[in-house]
Design an enzyme around this catalytic site. Structure first.
Site, PDB file in Angstrom:
ATOM      1  N   LYS A 131       0.824  -1.214   0.000  1.00 26.13           N
ATOM      2  CA  LYS A 131       0.000   0.000   0.000  1.00 26.13           C
ATOM      3  C   LYS A 131       0.855   1.260   0.000  1.00 26.13           C
ATOM      4  CE  LYS A 131      -4.427  -1.538   1.783  1.00 26.13           C
ATOM      5  NZ  LYS A 131      -5.526  -1.280   2.711  1.00 26.13           N
ATOM      6  N   LYS A 215      -4.299  -9.302  -7.296  1.00 27.45           N
ATOM      7  CA  LYS A 215      -5.497  -9.514  -6.474  1.00 27.45           C
ATOM      8  C   LYS A 215      -6.622  -8.586  -6.925  1.00 27.45           C
ATOM      9  CE  LYS A 215      -5.408  -7.878  -2.334  1.00 27.45           C
ATOM     10  NZ  LYS A 215      -5.085  -7.530  -0.935  1.00 27.45           N
ATOM     11  N   LYS A 218     -10.334  -3.154  -4.280  1.00 26.02           N
ATOM     12  CA  LYS A 218     -11.224  -1.996  -4.346  1.00 26.02           C
ATOM     13  C   LYS A 218     -10.546  -0.826  -5.034  1.00 26.02           C
ATOM     14  CE  LYS A 218     -13.623  -2.995   0.019  1.00 26.02           C
ATOM     15  NZ  LYS A 218     -13.425  -2.807   1.470  1.00 26.02           N
TER      16      LYS A 218
HETATM   17  P1  AMP Z   1     -10.951  -5.202   2.563  1.00 26.51           P
HETATM   18  O1  AMP Z   1     -11.571  -4.911   1.261  1.00 26.51           O
HETATM   19  O2  AMP Z   1      -9.445  -5.066   2.493  1.00 26.51           O
HETATM   20  O3  AMP Z   1     -11.555  -4.507   3.732  1.00 26.51           O
HETATM   21  O4  AMP Z   1     -11.193  -6.750   2.824  1.00 26.51           O
HETATM   22  C1  AMP Z   1     -12.339  -7.275   3.445  1.00 26.51           C
HETATM   23  C2  AMP Z   1     -12.304  -8.783   3.437  1.00 26.51           C
HETATM   24  O5  AMP Z   1     -12.317  -9.273   2.093  1.00 26.51           O
HETATM   25  C3  AMP Z   1     -11.024  -9.385   4.078  1.00 26.51           C
HETATM   26  O6  AMP Z   1     -11.389 -10.562   4.771  1.00 26.51           O
HETATM   27  C4  AMP Z   1     -10.175  -9.718   2.902  1.00 26.51           C
HETATM   28  O7  AMP Z   1      -9.268 -10.781   3.153  1.00 26.51           O
HETATM   29  C5  AMP Z   1     -11.208 -10.138   1.866  1.00 26.51           C
HETATM   30  N1  AMP Z   1     -10.710  -9.912   0.506  1.00 26.51           N
HETATM   31  C6  AMP Z   1     -10.336  -8.723  -0.035  1.00 26.51           C
HETATM   32  N2  AMP Z   1      -9.939  -8.875  -1.314  1.00 26.51           N
HETATM   33  C7  AMP Z   1     -10.066 -10.201  -1.586  1.00 26.51           C
HETATM   34  C8  AMP Z   1      -9.824 -11.002  -2.754  1.00 26.51           C
HETATM   35  N3  AMP Z   1      -9.368 -10.460  -3.886  1.00 26.51           N
HETATM   36  N4  AMP Z   1     -10.084 -12.324  -2.676  1.00 26.51           N
HETATM   37  C9  AMP Z   1     -10.553 -12.885  -1.527  1.00 26.51           C
HETATM   38  N5  AMP Z   1     -10.797 -12.194  -0.398  1.00 26.51           N
HETATM   39  C10 AMP Z   1     -10.558 -10.868  -0.419  1.00 26.51           C
END
Ligand code: AMP
Ligand code: TRP
Length: 353
Positions: A131, A215, A218
């Site tokens: 990041k 990956k 967002k």
């Molecule tokens: P975040 O968007 O970083 O707040 O992530 C929220 C949840 O979604 C966390 O448990 C992450 O590990 C999961 N997550 C985010 N991106 C991915 C992805 N590309 N594949 C699987 N899980 C994800």
């Protein structure tokens, strides 16, 4: 048996006595563009686990401001994540749904953990390195201390299990290290549990639709890299049609698929959405053209995600219900966290004159 295991087991007993496997805490950041990876890696599992655990599902707005957020957008996105939890099937009356900044114990415990975690531990965090990138001198200090706040989220409730996607594994290892160090430093061997990650399903790491080595995220500048949960059927169809593939027909074996990142990603998504194994999906489409597979995947994604997206939109149009669920959730979360925080403060030696 190691001390770490013993500590965990002591914390499981009260739940097991009630026929449950433990207490879950998990969270998602309200940073917009909630996508298929968030759903398959995390939110879907939140729903699956709610019959066998006591669950606390948080919208982590304190984490969100580690990078700049427009205040009006942050408020809207906070509601949107809570709406997604409910639309996916989380029961907000049986379990707790709330936003992190409503419960002061998160920030208060995080400060204590800032003083428990070592600089060297945080220096190893790969998500910070990704990041921060080249702009390291210019990122917020909150982004650096982010994993300590995450440990505080979990341990403020002495949660025993944490469902997340694969990318959070390292942060959960840090949470365990913080729990162990706190317990040792203050001579309270069983105080914090040694939390177990729950990372399961065929899509624990969903990749970008534009690049099978990156990956799904967002913050990817390309809208075509991800399916967001509020996409309508046309948008889903267009994104899957444009998804990157290689020129070969569909793979014959899982081993073959695993050498082809884009094919592997789409097969994993199909398997997860259809509740089957990747083996079954590979054999169902072996040797076919991608176009046929993509059209089946579109139908499946629209059928699975469409109703959830529509329910999210419905809840967002009249946010009174979502707000009431979060308000009630915050009160219940506070009641659980406050006695634990009080005990931490006593243990650390903070005077209450
Ligand atoms: P975040 O968007 O970083 O707040 O992530 C929220 C949840 O979604 C966390 O448990 C992450 O590990 C999961 N997550 C985010 N991106 C991915 C992805 N590309 N594949 C699987 N899980 C994800
Ligand atoms: N760091 C997590 C993410 O980006 C979100 C998060 C914050 C979290 N606190 C948590 C996840 C506690 C699980 C438990 O995905």
């Amino acid at each position: 048996m190691s001390d770490a295991k013993a500590a965990t087991n002591a914390h499981l007993a009260p739940y097991q006595a009630r026929g449950l496997k433990g207490r879950i805490f998990s969270g998602v950041q309200p940073t917009g563009n909630l996508h298929l990876g968030n759903y398959l890696g995390a939110i879907r599992n939140f729903v699956a686990l709610q019959d066998s655990y006591e669950c606390i599902y948080c919208v982590v707005d304190l984490h969100a401001i580690t990078v700049w957020q427009d205040p009006a957008e942050l408020a809207k996105q906070t509601r949107e994540i809570a709406a997604a939890y409910l639309a996916a099937g989380v029961d907000g009356s049986k379990h707790i749904v709330f936003n992190q900044s409503s419960v002061p114990a998160h920030a208060q415990l995080a400060w204590v953990f800032n003083c428990v975690a070592r600089l060297g531990w945080l220096n190893r965090m790969t998500q910070f390195k990704e990041k921060a990138g080249k702009d390291r001198e210019n990122v917020s200090t909150g982004l650096y201390a982010y994993p300590n706040l995450m440990a505080a989220d979990i341990l403020a409730y002495k949660a025993t299990h944490v469902p997340v996607g694969e990318d959070q594994k390292q942060h959960l290892e840090l949470t365990r290290d913080i729990a162990i160090k706190f317990n040792n430093d203050f001579g309270v061997p069983d105080f914090f549990p040694i939390t177990e990650p729950l990372i399961f399903g065929e899509a624990t790491r969903v990749m970008s639709l534009r690049d099978g080595t990156k990956k799904m995220s967002k913050s990817d500048p390309s809208d075509y890299s991800r399916i967001v949960l509020t996409d309508d059927a046309d948008a889903i169809a267009q994104k899957i049609r444009k998804a990157k593939t290689d020129p070969l027909p569909m793979p014959d074996t899982v081993a073959d698929a695993e050498k082809r990142p884009e094919a592997d990603n789409l097969l994993g998504i199909y398997a997860a959405l259809s509740d089957s194994s990747k083996e079954d999906i590979v054999s169902a489409f072996a040797g076919q053209q991608f176009s046929a597979f993509k059209s089946a995947l579109t139908d499946l994604a629209v059928a699975k995600l469409g109703p959830m997206g529509a329910e999210m939109q419905r809840l967002m149009a009249d946010p009174g219900h979502v707000d009431a669920v979060m308000r009630d959730g915050a009160a219940r979360a506070h009641a659980l966290a406050q006695p634990i925080l009080d005990e931490v403060y006593r243990t650390v030696g903070f005077l209450r004159p």
